[in-house]
Design a protein around this motif. Structure first.
Motif, mmCIF file in Angstrom:
data_model
loop_
_atom_site.group_PDB
_atom_site.id
_atom_site.type_symbol
_atom_site.label_atom_id
_atom_site.label_comp_id
_atom_site.label_asym_id
_atom_site.label_seq_id
_atom_site.Cartn_x
_atom_site.Cartn_y
_atom_site.Cartn_z
ATOM 1 N N MET A 269 0.815 -1.207 0.000
ATOM 2 C CA MET A 269 0.000 0.000 0.000
ATOM 3 C C MET A 269 0.858 1.270 0.000
ATOM 4 O O MET A 269 0.484 2.292 -0.553
ATOM 5 N N SER A 270 2.039 1.184 0.628
ATOM 6 C CA SER A 270 2.923 2.359 0.698
ATOM 7 C C SER A 270 3.374 2.819 -0.676
ATOM 8 O O SER A 270 3.695 3.995 -0.866
ATOM 9 N N CYS A 299 0.715 -2.952 4.312
ATOM 10 C CA CYS A 299 0.245 -4.308 4.035
ATOM 11 C C CYS A 299 0.235 -4.534 2.532
ATOM 12 O O CYS A 299 0.273 -3.594 1.729
ATOM 13 N N MET A 300 0.181 -5.796 2.152
ATOM 14 C CA MET A 300 0.102 -6.175 0.738
ATOM 15 C C MET A 300 -1.349 -6.129 0.287
ATOM 16 O O MET A 300 -2.229 -6.684 0.950
ATOM 17 N N ASP A 337 -10.876 -9.177 5.412
ATOM 18 C CA ASP A 337 -9.674 -9.283 4.580
ATOM 19 C C ASP A 337 -9.499 -8.061 3.677
ATOM 20 O O ASP A 337 -8.908 -8.152 2.598
ATOM 21 N N CYS A 338 -10.022 -6.913 4.112
ATOM 22 C CA CYS A 338 -9.959 -5.702 3.292
ATOM 23 C C CYS A 338 -9.319 -4.539 4.055
ATOM 24 O O CYS A 338 -9.453 -4.433 5.271
ATOM 25 N N ARG A 339 -8.626 -3.672 3.328
ATOM 26 C CA ARG A 339 -8.110 -2.417 3.878
ATOM 27 C C ARG A 339 -8.972 -1.286 3.295
ATOM 28 O O ARG A 339 -9.130 -1.156 2.082
ATOM 29 N N VAL A 406 -12.523 0.383 -0.875
ATOM 30 C CA VAL A 406 -12.332 -0.898 -0.190
ATOM 31 C C VAL A 406 -11.388 -1.755 -1.034
ATOM 32 O O VAL A 406 -11.721 -2.140 -2.155
ATOM 33 N N CYS A 407 -10.199 -2.024 -0.494
ATOM 34 C CA CYS A 407 -9.172 -2.770 -1.229
ATOM 35 C C CYS A 407 -8.969 -4.142 -0.585
ATOM 36 O O CYS A 407 -8.920 -4.253 0.645
ATOM 37 N N ARG A 408 -8.810 -5.147 -1.422
ATOM 38 C CA ARG A 408 -8.607 -6.501 -0.906
ATOM 39 C C ARG A 408 -7.149 -6.710 -0.507
ATOM 40 O O ARG A 408 -6.225 -6.333 -1.233
ATOM 41 N N LYS A 409 -6.946 -7.327 0.652
ATOM 42 C CA LYS A 409 -5.602 -7.696 1.075
ATOM 43 C C LYS A 409 -5.209 -9.024 0.435
ATOM 44 O O LYS A 409 -6.054 -9.828 0.053
ATOM 45 N N CYS A 410 -3.899 -9.233 0.347
ATOM 46 C CA CYS A 410 -3.415 -10.506 -0.194
ATOM 47 C C CYS A 410 -3.440 -11.583 0.886
ATOM 48 O O CYS A 410 -3.201 -11.306 2.053
#
Length: 410
Positions: A269-270, A299-300, A337-339, A406-410
Motif C-alpha cells: 500500500m505504501s 500491508c500487501m 480481509d480488506c483495507r 475498499v481494497c482486498r488484502k493478499c
C-alpha cells in the motif's frame, strides 16, 4: 533541436581553439615580459671581470664558457649562442644557454598536447550525446503533437537506444491505446446509429396507427361506443409499444461508456500512498488546505497500484473542488480481509438524498455551482474498484464528505 546542438558543438570547438591560441601567445610572449636568467648572469660576469676578479663558468647555471681573446682569431668560432663583451680593453666571448626559452618551448608543447586532448575528449562527449541522446530524441519529439492530431496508424520504430527505449515503448503503448479507443468509439457510434435508425423505423408503424386512430376519432367515424373503446385500447397498445422502443434506446445509451485496462497484481500500500503524499502535500500547501495522512500499518494489497492511485487522486480532486478548502484527510481501517482507505473533506453541501447517485455516469449534484466537470470522476472510481474486486462507497457525517475505497488484502 539537432541543428541547434550542432551549432553548440561548433561554438564550443571555436572557444576551445581560441583558448589554445591565447595560451600559446602568452607562453611566447613570456620571454619579452621577463628578463632571461642568462642575461642577468652575463651582467654579473661583466661586473666581476671589470673589478679584476677571476670568473669561472661553473659558478653560473646558464653560462657554458668564458673565453678571452688570445689573438688567434678563433674568438668568433663557436657552435653555442654567445655574446662578445669588451671589458677593460680586452674582448671576451661568453657562451650561454637559454634555459627559459627551452622551458617555454616545452611548456608550449605540453599546453598544446593538453589542449588537444581536452578538445578531443569534449568533442567526443558532445558527439556521443548528439548520437545517443539528441538524434534519437529528435525522432520521437514530434510524436505527442502527431498523437494530438489523431495520427495513430503509424507505429514508432523500435529504438535500441538505452536512454529512450522505455520512453519510445511508452509512447507506442499510448498510440496503440488511443488507436484502440478510437476504434471502439467509432464502433460504438456505428452501433448507436444503427440502433437509432432501426428503432426509429420500428416506431413509425405504431405511430402511424396512433395518428390514424386519432383522426378517425376526431372525425367521428366511430359512432359505436364499443368501437370507440376498442380504438382507444389500440392507441394505448401502440403507445406502450413506442414506450418499449424508447426504453430500449435508453437502455442502450445507459450501458457503460468506458472500458478500462486493469492489471491486477500484488503490491504494498505504501507504493501508492507515498506518491499521493508527495504530490498532494505540495499542492494543498499552495492552496492553504490542511492535508493529513493518518499513520498506517503497511500491508500487501491485491489490485492495480496505478489504478488505485488514480482512484484516490480522483477522490481528492473532488474534495478540493467541492469542499470548503479547509481540511482534507486520509484515514485507514480494516474489515475482515480488506483495507479501507477513506478520504474526508470538510464543507460538504451535498444533500443526503443525492448520495446514492454520485457514482452514476454523467451525474452531477446540486453542489456543483456551475463548476466545470463531466460527472464521470466517481463513476470511473467505481468501475476501477470493481475491476480490482474491491468496492467504493460514500457517506456524509457532520458536514464531512467521506469517500471510502475498499481494497482486498493478499
Amino acid at each position: 533541436m539537432k541543428k541547434r546542438f550542432d551549432r553548440l558543438i561548433a561554438v564550443i570547438a571555436l572557444c576551445l581553439a581560441t583558448v589554445a591560441i591565447i595560451l600559446n601567445v602568452m607562453v611566447n610572449k613570456a620571454p619579452e615580459t621577463f628578463q632571461p636568467l642568462y642575461k642577468v648572469e652575463i651582467s654579473r660576469i661583466e661586473h666581476e671581470l671589470s673589478d679584476g676578479r677571476e670568473v669561472s663558468a661553473a659558478d653560473y647555471d646558464n653560462i657554458i664558457s668564458i673565453t678571452a681573446d688570445d689573438g688567434s682569431g678563433s674568438l668568433y668560432d663557436s657552435q653555442n649562442e654567445y655574446v662578445i663583451r669588451s671589458i677593460n680593453g680586452r674582448l671576451y666571448r661568453i657562451e650561454y644557454k637559454d634555459a627559459h626559452s627551452d622551458r617555454n618551448k616545452g611548456l608550449a608543447v605540453i599546453i598544446n598536447i593538453s589542449a588537444l586532448l581536452l578538445f578531443l575528449i569534449i568533442m567526443g562527449i558532445l558527439l556521443y550525446i548528439r548520437h545517443s541522446v539528441i538524434k534519437p530524441f529528435s525522432h520521437v519529439s514530434d510524436m505527442p503533437a502527431r498523437l494530438a492530431k489523431g495520427v495513430l496508424a503509424e507505429p514508432l520504430k523500435d529504438n535500441k537506444n538505452n536512454y529512450f527505449r522505455k520512453f519510445t515503448w511508452g509512447l507506442d503503448m499510448l498510440r496503440e491505446k488511443l488507436e484502440s479507443s478510437h476504434a471502439r468509439e467509432l464502433e460504438r457510434a456505428k452501433q448507436e446509429k444503427l440502433l437509432l435508425l432501426s428503432l426509429s423505423h420500428d416506431i413509425k408503424t405504431p405511430l402511424s396507427a396512433i395518428k390514424l386512430y386519432s383522426k378517425a376519432l376526431e372525425k367521428g367515424l366511430y359512432t359505436d361506443r364499443e368501437k370507440q373503446r376498442q380504438t382507444a385500447g389500440s392507441i394505448s397498445e401502440k403507445a406502450d409499444e413506442i414506450e418499449g422502443y424508447v426504453a430500449e434506446i435508453i437502455s442502450g445509451l445507459k450501458t457503460d461508456v468506458m472500458t478500462f485496462e486493469i492489471n491486477n497484481t500484488e503490491f504494498y500500500m505504501s507504493q501508492v500512498m507515498d506518491k499521493i503524499k508527495i504530490y498532494y502535500s505540495d499542492k494543498l500547501r499552495e492552496l492553504k488546505t490542511q492535508f493529513d495522512i493518518e499513520s498506517y500499518n503497511n500491508c500487501m494489497l491485491s489490485g492495480d497500484p496505478d489504478r488505485l492511485e488514480e482512484v484516490i487522486q480522483n477522490i481528492i480532486e473532488n474534495a478540493i473542488k467541492y469542499g470548503d478548502g479547509k481540511n482534507i484527510s486520509v484515514s485507514f481501517s480494516d474489515e475482515e480481509d480488506c483495507r479501507l482507505i477513506t478520504v474526508s473533506n470538510s464543507g460538504c453541501t451535498l444533500d443526503d438524498s443525492e448520495l446514492p447517485h454520485i457514482f452514476e455516469s454523467f451525474w452531477r449534484g446540486s453542489n456543483t455551482d456551475n463548476r466545470k466537470g463531466s460527472g464521470l470522476g466517481l463513476y470511473i472510481c467505481r468501475q476501477l474498484m470493481t475491476g480490482m474486486k474491491g468496492d467504493i462507497f460514500a457517506e456524509i457525517s457532520g458536514g464531512m464528505m467521506k469517500v471510502t475505497a475498499v481494497c482486498r488484502k493478499c
